[in-house]
Each structure stands twice: as C-alpha cells, then as structure tokens.
Design a protein around this motif. Structure first.
Motif, PDB file in Angstrom:
ATOM      1  N   MET A 138      -1.423  17.632 -23.942  1.00 42.92           N
ATOM      2  CA  MET A 138      -0.205  16.972 -24.397  1.00 42.92           C
ATOM      3  C   MET A 138       1.028  17.327 -23.579  1.00 42.92           C
ATOM      4  O   MET A 138       2.153  17.051 -23.984  1.00 42.92           O
ATOM      5  N   LYS A 139       0.807  17.882 -22.404  1.00 42.80           N
ATOM      6  CA  LYS A 139       1.936  18.186 -21.517  1.00 42.80           C
ATOM      7  C   LYS A 139       2.794  16.966 -21.184  1.00 42.80           C
ATOM      8  O   LYS A 139       4.018  17.090 -21.061  1.00 42.80           O
ATOM      9  N   PRO A 140       2.177  15.763 -21.038  1.00 42.01           N
ATOM     10  CA  PRO A 140       3.013  14.584 -20.750  1.00 42.01           C
ATOM     11  C   PRO A 140       4.064  14.292 -21.824  1.00 42.01           C
ATOM     12  O   PRO A 140       5.045  13.585 -21.548  1.00 42.01           O
ATOM     13  N   LEU A 141       3.895  14.834 -23.044  1.00 39.69           N
ATOM     14  CA  LEU A 141       4.889  14.609 -24.099  1.00 39.69           C
ATOM     15  C   LEU A 141       6.092  15.533 -23.963  1.00 39.69           C
ATOM     16  O   LEU A 141       7.090  15.359 -24.674  1.00 39.69           O
ATOM     17  N   ALA A 142       5.997  16.494 -23.034  1.00 42.86           N
ATOM     18  CA  ALA A 142       7.115  17.407 -22.750  1.00 42.86           C
ATOM     19  C   ALA A 142       7.658  18.071 -24.022  1.00 42.86           C
ATOM     20  O   ALA A 142       8.868  18.083 -24.285  1.00 42.86           O
ATOM     21  N   LEU A 143       6.770  18.637 -24.799  1.00 36.06           N
ATOM     22  CA  LEU A 143       7.168  19.298 -26.041  1.00 36.06           C
ATOM     23  C   LEU A 143       7.783  20.660 -25.758  1.00 36.06           C
ATOM     24  O   LEU A 143       7.394  21.335 -24.808  1.00 36.06           O
ATOM     25  N   PRO A 144       8.755  21.094 -26.564  1.00 30.89           N
ATOM     26  CA  PRO A 144       9.364  22.413 -26.362  1.00 30.89           C
ATOM     27  C   PRO A 144       8.345  23.530 -26.607  1.00 30.89           C
ATOM     28  O   PRO A 144       7.400  23.381 -27.384  1.00 30.89           O
ATOM     29  N   GLU A 145       8.572  24.639 -25.946  1.00 29.12           N
ATOM     30  CA  GLU A 145       7.620  25.753 -25.985  1.00 29.12           C
ATOM     31  C   GLU A 145       7.438  26.320 -27.387  1.00 29.12           C
ATOM     32  O   GLU A 145       6.338  26.757 -27.748  1.00 29.12           O
ATOM     33  N   GLU A 146       8.482  26.292 -28.216  1.00 32.14           N
ATOM     34  CA  GLU A 146       8.338  26.836 -29.565  1.00 32.14           C
ATOM     35  C   GLU A 146       7.380  26.006 -30.415  1.00 32.14           C
ATOM     36  O   GLU A 146       6.822  26.490 -31.404  1.00 32.14           O
ATOM     37  N   ILE A 147       7.174  24.756 -30.018  1.00 33.03           N
ATOM     38  CA  ILE A 147       6.210  23.904 -30.711  1.00 33.03           C
ATOM     39  C   ILE A 147       4.802  24.174 -30.179  1.00 33.03           C
ATOM     40  O   ILE A 147       3.859  24.409 -30.944  1.00 33.03           O
ATOM     41  N   THR A 148       4.634  24.129 -28.865  1.00 25.99           N
ATOM     42  CA  THR A 148       3.302  24.287 -28.271  1.00 25.99           C
ATOM     43  C   THR A 148       2.768  25.715 -28.396  1.00 25.99           C
ATOM     44  O   THR A 148       1.587  25.957 -28.135  1.00 25.99           O
ATOM     45  N   ALA A 149       3.602  26.646 -28.813  1.00 29.55           N
ATOM     46  CA  ALA A 149       3.134  28.021 -29.017  1.00 29.55           C
ATOM     47  C   ALA A 149       2.325  28.162 -30.307  1.00 29.55           C
ATOM     48  O   ALA A 149       1.650  29.178 -30.516  1.00 29.55           O
ATOM     49  N   GLN A 150       2.368  27.138 -31.152  1.00 30.43           N
ATOM     50  CA  GLN A 150       1.674  27.226 -32.430  1.00 30.43           C
ATOM     51  C   GLN A 150       0.155  27.153 -32.248  1.00 30.43           C
ATOM     52  O   GLN A 150      -0.358  26.572 -31.288  1.00 30.43           O
ATOM     53  N   GLU A 151      -0.575  27.727 -33.200  1.00 33.67           N
ATOM     54  CA  GLU A 151      -2.022  27.923 -33.112  1.00 33.67           C
ATOM     55  C   GLU A 151      -2.796  26.630 -32.867  1.00 33.67           C
ATOM     56  O   GLU A 151      -3.792  26.607 -32.133  1.00 33.67           O
ATOM     57  N   VAL A 152      -2.363  25.524 -33.453  1.00 32.83           N
ATOM     58  CA  VAL A 152      -3.102  24.271 -33.334  1.00 32.83           C
ATOM     59  C   VAL A 152      -3.265  23.844 -31.882  1.00 32.83           C
ATOM     60  O   VAL A 152      -4.254  23.197 -31.515  1.00 32.83           O
ATOM     61  N   PHE A 153      -2.336  24.234 -31.022  1.00 29.04           N
ATOM     62  CA  PHE A 153      -2.388  23.812 -29.621  1.00 29.04           C
ATOM     63  C   PHE A 153      -3.431  24.578 -28.811  1.00 29.04           C
ATOM     64  O   PHE A 153      -3.669  24.268 -27.643  1.00 29.04           O
ATOM     65  N   ASN A 154      -4.052  25.575 -29.429  1.00 25.41           N
ATOM     66  CA  ASN A 154      -5.157  26.281 -28.778  1.00 25.41           C
ATOM     67  C   ASN A 154      -6.474  25.521 -28.945  1.00 25.41           C
ATOM     68  O   ASN A 154      -7.476  25.855 -28.314  1.00 25.41           O
ATOM     69  N   LYS A 155      -6.468  24.498 -29.815  1.00 26.60           N
ATOM     70  CA  LYS A 155      -7.681  23.732 -30.092  1.00 26.60           C
ATOM     71  C   LYS A 155      -7.796  22.524 -29.165  1.00 26.60           C
ATOM     72  O   LYS A 155      -6.840  22.118 -28.513  1.00 26.60           O
ATOM     73  N   ARG A 156      -9.006  21.957 -29.120  1.00 26.38           N
ATOM     74  CA  ARG A 156      -9.235  20.697 -28.410  1.00 26.38           C
ATOM     75  C   ARG A 156      -9.168  19.554 -29.415  1.00 26.38           C
ATOM     76  O   ARG A 156      -9.412  19.753 -30.615  1.00 26.38           O
ATOM     77  N   ALA A 157      -8.888  18.364 -28.921  1.00 23.60           N
ATOM     78  CA  ALA A 157      -8.704  17.201 -29.802  1.00 23.60           C
ATOM     79  C   ALA A 157      -9.913  16.967 -30.706  1.00 23.60           C
ATOM     80  O   ALA A 157      -9.760  16.617 -31.879  1.00 23.60           O
TER      81      ALA A 157
END
Length: 261
Positions: free
Chosen positions: A223-242
């Motif tokens: 989801m890097k193309p969505l340019a999300l802030p780091e405080e969002i992508t640091a959350q646990e869910v982003f360690n998973k695959r779709a």
C-alpha cells in the motif's frame, strides 16, 4: 430448427447436458420468490428451456450479444413468455430492464468477460439479489474462497462484502460444444443484509485492490502507493498480507486509512 455455430470471439461453449442445465436452474431459489430473472448469454436456450417452465417467474429476459443466437431463440420461443434482447450486458442499464425492481441473474458466463460481469453486478447490488452461474472453475473457486486461501483475491473480498457465496459443483469439458480446455464451476451468490459497509465504498475498493496488487508482500509494502503516514502503517495489521484479511478486516482497514489518503 437452425443450428447456432459457437463463436470463439464471444467465448461461446454451449452446454449439452440437460441434467446439468436443470441442476443449475434448480439452484436459482430466488426464482421462487422473485418474479424477475435475467439470463446472460442464453445461446441455444439450454437453461432457458427450464426457466420458461417456472411458473413463479413473471418476467424472464434472455439477453445475448450473438445475433445468430437471438434469431434462433426468437423462433424457438415464439409465443412463449420471454423477452429476448440483442444487447451487450456490460453496456445495458439494468435499472430500466425491470423498472427498478430487484431481479435474479443466471447464465453460463463467457470465460473472457466473467470478471467484468461480476463488477457490473456489484454496481447493481441493490437490485441483484441472487446470481447462479457457470464459469471457468479457477475463477469460480477464487470468488468463493475465504481468507487464508491462496485463491482468495480482489473479487472474493468485493463480492463477499455483499453476497453469501457457495461453490456448488464442477462441470467437465466433455459436456460442452465445443469443449473448453478447462473445467467449469457453478457458484451461487445470495445477497446478504449489508446495506452500508460503514466506510467509504470507493476507498474500500481502492484499499482491496491495492492490497492484492502485490499479494506476496506485506500490506505495508503493497500500500505504499497510497502514501500513508508512518503512524498509520506502523500498526500491526500492516505486517499482514492481503490474503490474511477477512472482509471485516478490510472494512476496518479502510476506516483506518480513509482519512489519510
């Protein structure tokens, strides 16, 4: 009666086994309470024969893009209670077809446009309350697959958000003219009670598609193309695959990111 030649450019493979055709039509339970049924790509009418006999169907529309099939069906069903339309399903305004009322969809979908058909069904999800269809087995399995399965993908999530989906049975190539090179699968979609996902629907689709674009990578990378802030992508869910996320997980993820895109 004239013979209809299957056309490769239209992805036509005509079902010849009447017992399978009857089983497909029997799976359309919505026809018992829904007066409106649309058949996509009736071809020579192998499903239509059984649909026309259902007394519960008040309006049956047979829609095909093949003029030869249309001419064949008009002669075959002369005097029968069926509306036969020469039209492209992907271009039709389905709201006007049944005067805004709900309807069921059935058909042996052409392999080459089956995904496009389902995306259009989603556009009319408030009218389409049931779908029973046959399509390439690989696609049928994908649509019915749940999270954690390698076949689970974009269509699985988007359709399962609004429909309960069952894989019914597999159909071999030998019962078609001409035989396709792969097996077919019959699935049933029944509209669930969801009317509002609780998140932005367009963003939900965007998040799901982004997540599966690079399905082997974590959501953080996908989801890097969505340019999300780091405080969002640091959350646990982003360690998973779709493929590890359920429909509800994707809805929660959309709620998490929609104010930051």
């Amino acid at each position: 009666m004239a013979y209809v030649k299957p056309k490769k450019r239209l992805g036509q493979h005509f079902l010849t086994d009447l017992s399978i055709a009857e089983n497909i039509v029997s799976a359309l339970t919505g026809a018992e309470h829904n007066a409106n049924v649309l058949e996509i790509g009736p071809g020579t009418g192998v499903l239509s024969d059984f649909l026309i006999e259902k007394a519960s169907i008040q309006k049956l529309v047979l829609l095909d893009l093949d003029k030869e099939s249309i001419d064949f069906l008009e002669k075959k069903y002369e005097g029968k209670d069926a509306e036969i339309r020469f039209a492209d399903f992907l271009r039709e305004d389905l709201n006007t077809m049944f005067d805004g009322q709900s309807f069921s969809v059935i058909g042996n979908f052409p392999y080459n446009i089956s995904s496009q058909i389902f995306f259009k069904v989603l556009d009319y999800k408030d009218q389409v309350d049931e779908v029973v269809c046959m399509l390439q087995k690989e696609v049928a399995v994908r649509i019915a697959s749940r999270e954690g399965n390698k076949d689970y993908g974009i269509l699985s999530v988007l359709l399962q958000a609004y429909y309960d989906i069952d894989y019914l049975f597999t159909v071999p190539p030998t019962v078609f003219n001409p035989p396709p090179k792969v097996n077919s699968g019959v699935i049933k979609l029944k509209r669930n009670q969801v009317t509002d996902l609780g998140c932005d629907e367009k963003m939900f689709k965007r998040v799901v598609k982004a997540g599966f674009q690079m399905r082997r990578k974590t959501l953080r990378n996908a989801m890097k193309p969505l340019a999300l802030p780091e405080e969002i992508t640091a959350q646990e869910v982003f360690n998973k695959r779709a493929e590890q996320l359920s429909v509800d997980d994707f809805i929660a993820l959309t709620k998490l990111v929609q104010d930051h895109v």
